[in-house]
Design a protein around this motif. Structure first.
Motif, PDB file in Angstrom:
ATOM      1  N   MET A  58       0.829  -1.208   0.000  1.00 57.62           N
ATOM      2  CA  MET A  58       0.000   0.000   0.000  1.00 57.62           C
ATOM      3  C   MET A  58       0.864   1.258   0.000  1.00 57.62           C
ATOM      4  O   MET A  58       0.567   2.218  -0.704  1.00 57.62           O
ATOM      5  N   PHE A  59       1.956   1.258   0.757  1.00 55.59           N
ATOM      6  CA  PHE A  59       2.812   2.439   0.839  1.00 55.59           C
ATOM      7  C   PHE A  59       3.489   2.756  -0.494  1.00 55.59           C
ATOM      8  O   PHE A  59       3.712   3.923  -0.819  1.00 55.59           O
ATOM      9  N   THR A  60       3.821   1.749  -1.253  1.00 58.73           N
ATOM     10  CA  THR A  60       4.491   1.959  -2.550  1.00 58.73           C
ATOM     11  C   THR A  60       3.502   2.061  -3.701  1.00 58.73           C
ATOM     12  O   THR A  60       3.917   2.054  -4.854  1.00 58.73           O
ATOM     13  N   ASN A  61       2.225   2.190  -3.398  1.00 60.24           N
ATOM     14  CA  ASN A  61       1.199   2.210  -4.445  1.00 60.24           C
ATOM     15  C   ASN A  61       0.960   3.629  -4.951  1.00 60.24           C
ATOM     16  O   ASN A  61      -0.057   4.254  -4.691  1.00 60.24           O
ATOM     17  N   SER A  62       1.927   4.147  -5.669  1.00 60.96           N
ATOM     18  CA  SER A  62       1.790   5.446  -6.340  1.00 60.96           C
ATOM     19  C   SER A  62       2.625   5.407  -7.614  1.00 60.96           C
ATOM     20  O   SER A  62       3.697   4.823  -7.647  1.00 60.96           O
ATOM     21  N   ARG A  63       2.119   6.038  -8.644  1.00 65.67           N
ATOM     22  CA  ARG A  63       2.776   5.993  -9.947  1.00 65.67           C
ATOM     23  C   ARG A  63       3.233   7.365 -10.433  1.00 65.67           C
ATOM     24  O   ARG A  63       3.727   7.493 -11.522  1.00 65.67           O
ATOM     25  N   GLY A  64       3.023   8.383  -9.654  1.00 62.88           N
ATOM     26  CA  GLY A  64       3.405   9.732 -10.075  1.00 62.88           C
ATOM     27  C   GLY A  64       2.270  10.710  -9.819  1.00 62.88           C
ATOM     28  O   GLY A  64       1.187  10.342  -9.366  1.00 62.88           O
ATOM     29  N   SER A  65       2.514  11.971 -10.131  1.00 65.96           N
ATOM     30  CA  SER A  65       1.540  13.021  -9.811  1.00 65.96           C
ATOM     31  C   SER A  65       0.272  12.949 -10.658  1.00 65.96           C
ATOM     32  O   SER A  65      -0.782  13.411 -10.236  1.00 65.96           O
ATOM     33  N   HIS A  66       0.336  12.402 -11.852  1.00 69.00           N
ATOM     34  CA  HIS A  66      -0.843  12.349 -12.737  1.00 69.00           C
ATOM     35  C   HIS A  66      -1.666  11.073 -12.547  1.00 69.00           C
ATOM     36  O   HIS A  66      -2.704  10.908 -13.187  1.00 69.00           O
ATOM     37  N   PHE A  67      -1.220  10.185 -11.697  1.00 68.32           N
ATOM     38  CA  PHE A  67      -1.917   8.924 -11.461  1.00 68.32           C
ATOM     39  C   PHE A  67      -2.471   8.897 -10.038  1.00 68.32           C
ATOM     40  O   PHE A  67      -2.042   9.664  -9.182  1.00 68.32           O
ATOM     41  N   PRO A  68      -3.396   7.998  -9.760  1.00 66.99           N
ATOM     42  CA  PRO A  68      -3.933   7.927  -8.399  1.00 66.99           C
ATOM     43  C   PRO A  68      -2.870   7.497  -7.389  1.00 66.99           C
ATOM     44  O   PRO A  68      -1.892   6.832  -7.732  1.00 66.99           O
ATOM     45  N   ASN A  69      -3.078   7.906  -6.162  1.00 65.22           N
ATOM     46  CA  ASN A  69      -2.143   7.624  -5.088  1.00 65.22           C
ATOM     47  C   ASN A  69      -2.951   7.098  -3.897  1.00 65.22           C
ATOM     48  O   ASN A  69      -4.095   7.500  -3.699  1.00 65.22           O
ATOM     49  N   TRP A  70      -2.360   6.235  -3.084  1.00 66.07           N
ATOM     50  CA  TRP A  70      -3.077   5.690  -1.935  1.00 66.07           C
ATOM     51  C   TRP A  70      -3.465   6.783  -0.954  1.00 66.07           C
ATOM     52  O   TRP A  70      -4.454   6.662  -0.242  1.00 66.07           O
ATOM     53  N   LYS A  71      -2.719   7.888  -0.926  1.00 66.11           N
ATOM     54  CA  LYS A  71      -3.035   8.992  -0.017  1.00 66.11           C
ATOM     55  C   LYS A  71      -4.344   9.687  -0.391  1.00 66.11           C
ATOM     56  O   LYS A  71      -4.937  10.376   0.438  1.00 66.11           O
ATOM     57  N   ASP A  72      -4.770   9.529  -1.626  1.00 65.55           N
ATOM     58  CA  ASP A  72      -6.008  10.179  -2.084  1.00 65.55           C
ATOM     59  C   ASP A  72      -7.263   9.518  -1.524  1.00 65.55           C
ATOM     60  O   ASP A  72      -8.343  10.091  -1.619  1.00 65.55           O
ATOM     61  N   PHE A  73      -7.140   8.340  -0.964  1.00 69.38           N
ATOM     62  CA  PHE A  73      -8.300   7.583  -0.493  1.00 69.38           C
ATOM     63  C   PHE A  73      -8.155   7.318   1.003  1.00 69.38           C
ATOM     64  O   PHE A  73      -7.196   6.684   1.445  1.00 69.38           O
ATOM     65  N   GLN A  74      -9.126   7.781   1.771  1.00 71.21           N
ATOM     66  CA  GLN A  74      -9.063   7.641   3.226  1.00 71.21           C
ATOM     67  C   GLN A  74      -9.054   6.173   3.660  1.00 71.21           C
ATOM     68  O   GLN A  74      -8.354   5.794   4.599  1.00 71.21           O
ATOM     69  N   ALA A  75      -9.807   5.332   2.958  1.00 73.88           N
ATOM     70  CA  ALA A  75      -9.849   3.906   3.318  1.00 73.88           C
ATOM     71  C   ALA A  75      -8.486   3.246   3.114  1.00 73.88           C
ATOM     72  O   ALA A  75      -8.082   2.394   3.917  1.00 73.88           O
ATOM     73  N   PHE A  76      -7.763   3.648   2.075  1.00 74.07           N
ATOM     74  CA  PHE A  76      -6.438   3.066   1.847  1.00 74.07           C
ATOM     75  C   PHE A  76      -5.442   3.547   2.906  1.00 74.07           C
ATOM     76  O   PHE A  76      -4.536   2.803   3.292  1.00 74.07           O
ATOM     77  N   ARG A  77      -5.609   4.776   3.384  1.00 71.20           N
ATOM     78  CA  ARG A  77      -4.767   5.246   4.481  1.00 71.20           C
ATOM     79  C   ARG A  77      -5.038   4.433   5.746  1.00 71.20           C
ATOM     80  O   ARG A  77      -4.126   4.102   6.502  1.00 71.20           O
ATOM     81  N   TYR A  78      -6.312   4.100   5.943  1.00 73.62           N
ATOM     82  CA  TYR A  78      -6.704   3.275   7.089  1.00 73.62           C
ATOM     83  C   TYR A  78      -6.110   1.869   6.973  1.00 73.62           C
ATOM     84  O   TYR A  78      -5.622   1.302   7.960  1.00 73.62           O
ATOM     85  N   VAL A  79      -6.127   1.320   5.762  1.00 74.45           N
ATOM     86  CA  VAL A  79      -5.529  -0.008   5.531  1.00 74.45           C
ATOM     87  C   VAL A  79      -4.048   0.022   5.874  1.00 74.45           C
ATOM     88  O   VAL A  79      -3.536  -0.866   6.576  1.00 74.45           O
TER      89      VAL A  79
END
Length: 196
Positions: A58-79
């Motif tokens: 989950m922590f490494t689930n980001s692809r760059g500024s133009h793609f979705p990031n785990w920080k954008d979703f509160q549930a993923f932050r909770y996970v």
């Protein structure tokens, strides 16, 4: 001549002094307790590995500024937070289990240790289950939207993180059952394991 004082069950004082001390364990009982603690250690290690993997995915689930990031979703932050907390807890409990296997005694006083393990296993198991359930809901919602179309790798990595989290919950659930068994033995027999 004074008659001897008889105590419990007609035993003279000399006979009662020869009785075994409390919590005497035969070699078989000690071996069973060691196997039981080893089984708890295995489950805690599995929970540690799966929750650590879930946190990393989950922590490494980001692809760059133009793609979705785990920080954008509160549930993923909770996970991520729940799995990281259970990772640390499982690591500490592995150390406690190793101590019990090597020394045969608990780190805290036995009463406190039995209830501490049972209570914290329950709390963290429910926290992990609720976090992964919330993550599953968001992951299913994103499946039909443009987010997964634009970045399929983001969704796949989210699924893997949640799946590892559920596996960690499963093994933590086994720990809950075993720590619950220890509580029942402690209530009934006054010791954390069934002594025969």
């Amino acid at each position: 001549m004074q008659s001897p004082q008889y105590l419990r069950n007609g035993e003279a004082p000399q006979q009662q002094q020869q009785r075994l001390p409390p919590h005497f364990h035969s070699t078989v009982s000690v071996q069973k307790l060691r196997r039981f603690n080893t089984l708890i250690l295995v489950f805690r290690f599995a929970s540690f590995c799966f929750c650590l993997s879930s946190s990393i995915f989950m922590f490494t689930n980001s692809r760059g500024s133009h793609f979705p990031n785990w920080k954008d979703f509160q549930a993923f932050r909770y996970v991520l937070a729940a799995n990281a907390i259970v990772t640390l807890y499982s690591f500490a409990q592995m150390g406690i289990s190793v101590w019990e296997i090597l020394t045969g005694s608990t780190v805290l006083p036995e009463t406190l240790q039995v209830w501490f393990d049972f209570g914290h296993d329950q709390i963290f198991a429910y926290m992990l289950l609720s976090a992964n359930a919330a993550g599953t809901t968001i992951a299913w919602t994103l499946n039909g939207q443009d987010t997964c179309t634009a970045s399929n790798a983001f969704c796949i990595q989210s699924y893997l993180s949640i799946a590892f989290g559920f596996a960690g919950f499963l093994f933590l659930g086994f720990c809950c059952l075993l720590s619950g068994f220890r509580v029942v033995c402690f209530i009934i027999y006054g010791f954390r394991f069934l002594v025969l």
